[in-house]
Scaffold this motif. Structure first.
Motif, PDB file in Angstrom:
ATOM      1  N   SER A  42      84.302  62.239  50.825  1.00  0.00           N
ATOM      2  CA  SER A  42      85.671  62.757  51.358  1.00  0.00           C
ATOM      3  C   SER A  42      85.635  64.157  50.654  1.00  0.00           C
ATOM      4  O   SER A  42      85.548  64.514  49.255  1.00  0.00           O
ATOM      5  CB  SER A  42      87.087  62.155  50.725  1.00  0.00           C
ATOM      6  N   THR A  43      85.459  65.163  51.508  1.00  0.00           N
ATOM      7  CA  THR A  43      85.188  66.598  51.263  1.00  0.00           C
ATOM      8  C   THR A  43      86.277  67.395  51.910  1.00  0.00           C
ATOM      9  O   THR A  43      87.302  66.785  52.594  1.00  0.00           O
ATOM     10  CB  THR A  43      83.893  66.905  51.626  1.00  0.00           C
ATOM     11  N   SER A  44      86.222  68.944  51.631  1.00  0.00           N
ATOM     12  CA  SER A  44      87.164  69.633  52.122  1.00  0.00           C
ATOM     13  C   SER A  44      86.856  69.856  53.726  1.00  0.00           C
ATOM     14  O   SER A  44      87.777  70.305  54.517  1.00  0.00           O
ATOM     15  CB  SER A  44      87.269  70.986  51.567  1.00  0.00           C
ATOM     16  N   GLN A  45      85.845  69.333  54.119  1.00  0.00           N
ATOM     17  CA  GLN A  45      85.498  69.328  55.656  1.00  0.00           C
ATOM     18  C   GLN A  45      85.551  67.920  56.388  1.00  0.00           C
ATOM     19  O   GLN A  45      85.120  67.989  57.620  1.00  0.00           O
ATOM     20  CB  GLN A  45      83.792  69.712  55.652  1.00  0.00           C
ATOM     21  N   GLY A  46      85.996  67.022  55.513  1.00  0.00           N
ATOM     22  CA  GLY A  46      86.239  65.737  55.966  1.00  0.00           C
ATOM     23  C   GLY A  46      85.493  64.606  55.566  1.00  0.00           C
ATOM     24  O   GLY A  46      84.917  65.011  54.518  1.00  0.00           O
ATOM     25  N   LEU A  47      85.259  63.533  55.862  1.00  0.00           N
ATOM     26  CA  LEU A  47      84.413  62.517  55.619  1.00  0.00           C
ATOM     27  C   LEU A  47      83.055  63.104  56.070  1.00  0.00           C
ATOM     28  O   LEU A  47      82.872  63.138  57.266  1.00  0.00           O
ATOM     29  CB  LEU A  47      84.853  61.263  56.007  1.00  0.00           C
ATOM     30  N   LEU A  48      82.168  62.976  55.088  1.00  0.00           N
ATOM     31  CA  LEU A  48      80.514  63.403  55.472  1.00  0.00           C
ATOM     32  C   LEU A  48      79.740  62.508  54.619  1.00  0.00           C
ATOM     33  O   LEU A  48      79.987  61.677  53.690  1.00  0.00           O
ATOM     34  CB  LEU A  48      80.203  64.775  54.898  1.00  0.00           C
ATOM     35  N   THR A  49      78.651  62.322  55.283  1.00  0.00           N
ATOM     36  CA  THR A  49      77.702  61.210  54.359  1.00  0.00           C
ATOM     37  C   THR A  49      76.838  62.492  53.383  1.00  0.00           C
ATOM     38  O   THR A  49      77.135  63.628  53.327  1.00  0.00           O
ATOM     39  CB  THR A  49      76.420  61.092  55.490  1.00  0.00           C
ATOM     40  N   ASP A  50      76.360  61.725  52.338  1.00  0.00           N
ATOM     41  CA  ASP A  50      75.524  62.549  51.395  1.00  0.00           C
ATOM     42  C   ASP A  50      74.666  63.501  52.060  1.00  0.00           C
ATOM     43  O   ASP A  50      74.412  64.743  51.485  1.00  0.00           O
ATOM     44  CB  ASP A  50      74.912  61.657  50.233  1.00  0.00           C
ATOM     45  N   ALA A  51      73.927  63.311  53.053  1.00  0.00           N
ATOM     46  CA  ALA A  51      72.845  64.469  53.753  1.00  0.00           C
ATOM     47  C   ALA A  51      73.641  65.468  54.227  1.00  0.00           C
ATOM     48  O   ALA A  51      73.209  66.613  54.002  1.00  0.00           O
ATOM     49  CB  ALA A  51      72.147  63.762  54.551  1.00  0.00           C
ATOM     50  N   GLN A  52      74.797  65.147  54.851  1.00  0.00           N
ATOM     51  CA  GLN A  52      75.479  66.068  55.614  1.00  0.00           C
ATOM     52  C   GLN A  52      76.291  67.176  54.501  1.00  0.00           C
ATOM     53  O   GLN A  52      76.201  68.329  54.708  1.00  0.00           O
ATOM     54  CB  GLN A  52      76.588  65.762  56.273  1.00  0.00           C
ATOM     55  N   ALA A  53      76.717  66.538  53.440  1.00  0.00           N
ATOM     56  CA  ALA A  53      77.251  67.145  52.457  1.00  0.00           C
ATOM     57  C   ALA A  53      76.245  67.965  51.650  1.00  0.00           C
ATOM     58  O   ALA A  53      76.629  69.270  51.412  1.00  0.00           O
ATOM     59  CB  ALA A  53      77.956  66.328  51.174  1.00  0.00           C
ATOM     60  N   ARG A  54      75.065  67.776  51.475  1.00  0.00           N
ATOM     61  CA  ARG A  54      73.982  68.485  50.868  1.00  0.00           C
ATOM     62  C   ARG A  54      73.689  69.735  51.698  1.00  0.00           C
ATOM     63  O   ARG A  54      73.609  70.733  51.311  1.00  0.00           O
ATOM     64  CB  ARG A  54      72.661  67.605  50.626  1.00  0.00           C
ATOM     65  N   ARG A  55      73.566  69.231  52.884  1.00  0.00           N
ATOM     66  CA  ARG A  55      73.093  70.367  53.961  1.00  0.00           C
ATOM     67  C   ARG A  55      74.412  71.433  54.121  1.00  0.00           C
ATOM     68  O   ARG A  55      73.846  72.559  54.200  1.00  0.00           O
ATOM     69  CB  ARG A  55      72.998  69.750  55.311  1.00  0.00           C
ATOM     70  N   GLN A  56      75.696  71.035  53.945  1.00  0.00           N
ATOM     71  CA  GLN A  56      76.393  72.073  54.238  1.00  0.00           C
ATOM     72  C   GLN A  56      76.999  72.560  52.636  1.00  0.00           C
ATOM     73  O   GLN A  56      77.906  73.472  52.551  1.00  0.00           O
ATOM     74  CB  GLN A  56      77.790  71.367  54.629  1.00  0.00           C
ATOM     75  N   ARG A  57      76.263  72.215  51.506  1.00  0.00           N
ATOM     76  CA  ARG A  57      76.565  72.544  50.310  1.00  0.00           C
ATOM     77  C   ARG A  57      78.092  72.344  49.897  1.00  0.00           C
ATOM     78  O   ARG A  57      78.701  73.346  49.441  1.00  0.00           O
ATOM     79  CB  ARG A  57      76.064  74.102  50.196  1.00  0.00           C
ATOM     80  N   VAL A  58      78.548  71.170  50.139  1.00  0.00           N
ATOM     81  CA  VAL A  58      80.243  70.905  49.671  1.00  0.00           C
ATOM     82  C   VAL A  58      79.880  69.735  48.902  1.00  0.00           C
ATOM     83  O   VAL A  58      78.977  68.818  49.096  1.00  0.00           O
ATOM     84  CB  VAL A  58      80.908  70.476  50.829  1.00  0.00           C
ATOM     85  N   GLY A  59      80.780  69.536  47.987  1.00  0.00           N
ATOM     86  CA  GLY A  59      80.980  68.330  47.074  1.00  0.00           C
ATOM     87  C   GLY A  59      82.269  67.664  47.379  1.00  0.00           C
ATOM     88  O   GLY A  59      83.147  67.833  48.395  1.00  0.00           O
ATOM     89  N   GLY A  60      82.463  66.486  46.687  1.00  0.00           N
ATOM     90  CA  GLY A  60      83.779  65.636  46.925  1.00  0.00           C
ATOM     91  C   GLY A  60      83.743  64.647  46.281  1.00  0.00           C
ATOM     92  O   GLY A  60      82.813  64.179  45.491  1.00  0.00           O
TER      93      GLY A  60
END
Length: 132
Positions: free
Chosen positions: A107-125
């Protein structure tokens, strides 16, 4: 009845339906659960989902995915962050699940993401669950 962890209840509902080989299951709907089902569908762990109105509120119907031999697409669903102990990870601290064969849902500030998407977008959560 007050539910303290609706995501854990959804994961348990899916897990129980997979054990008895149901083709679909239902659970009360919420925005977070719908977003989680969207991620699971996009990753191929469920075949589809739909939301419909039924008393007393909206219901989420989840269609489970199996291969031709009847083996479920989901081997394991594991809740990571719990109400008593929230788990947060930065993008640099996210490790692939099962060497990239599984996914972690965040659960990130960009919505729900997979770990690969979060790493690519450089966001944590908050790490909600792992699926493989």
């Amino acid at each position: 009845m007050t539910v303290t962890d609706p995501i854990a209840d959804l994961l348990t509902t899916i897990r129980n339906a997979l054990i008895v080989k149901h083709d679909r299951t239902e659970a009360p709907a919420s925005k977070l659960k719908i977003a989680l089902c969207r991620v699971l569908r996009d990753q191929g762990y469920i075949s589809d989902y739909e939301v419909f109105d039924s008393p007393p509120g909206r219901t989420l119907r989840i269609f489970l995915a199996y291969d031709k031999e009847g083996v479920p697409a989901i081997t394991r669903l594991r809740k990571i962050s719990k109400p008593g102990r929230r788990i947060y990870r930065a993008a640099d601290d996210l490790k692939p699940v099962l060497n990239g064969l599984g996914v972690a849902v965040l659960s990130t500030s960009q919505g729900l993401l997979t770990d690969a998407q979060a790493r690519r977008q450089r966001v944590g959560g908050e790490v909600l669950c792992e699926v493989y």
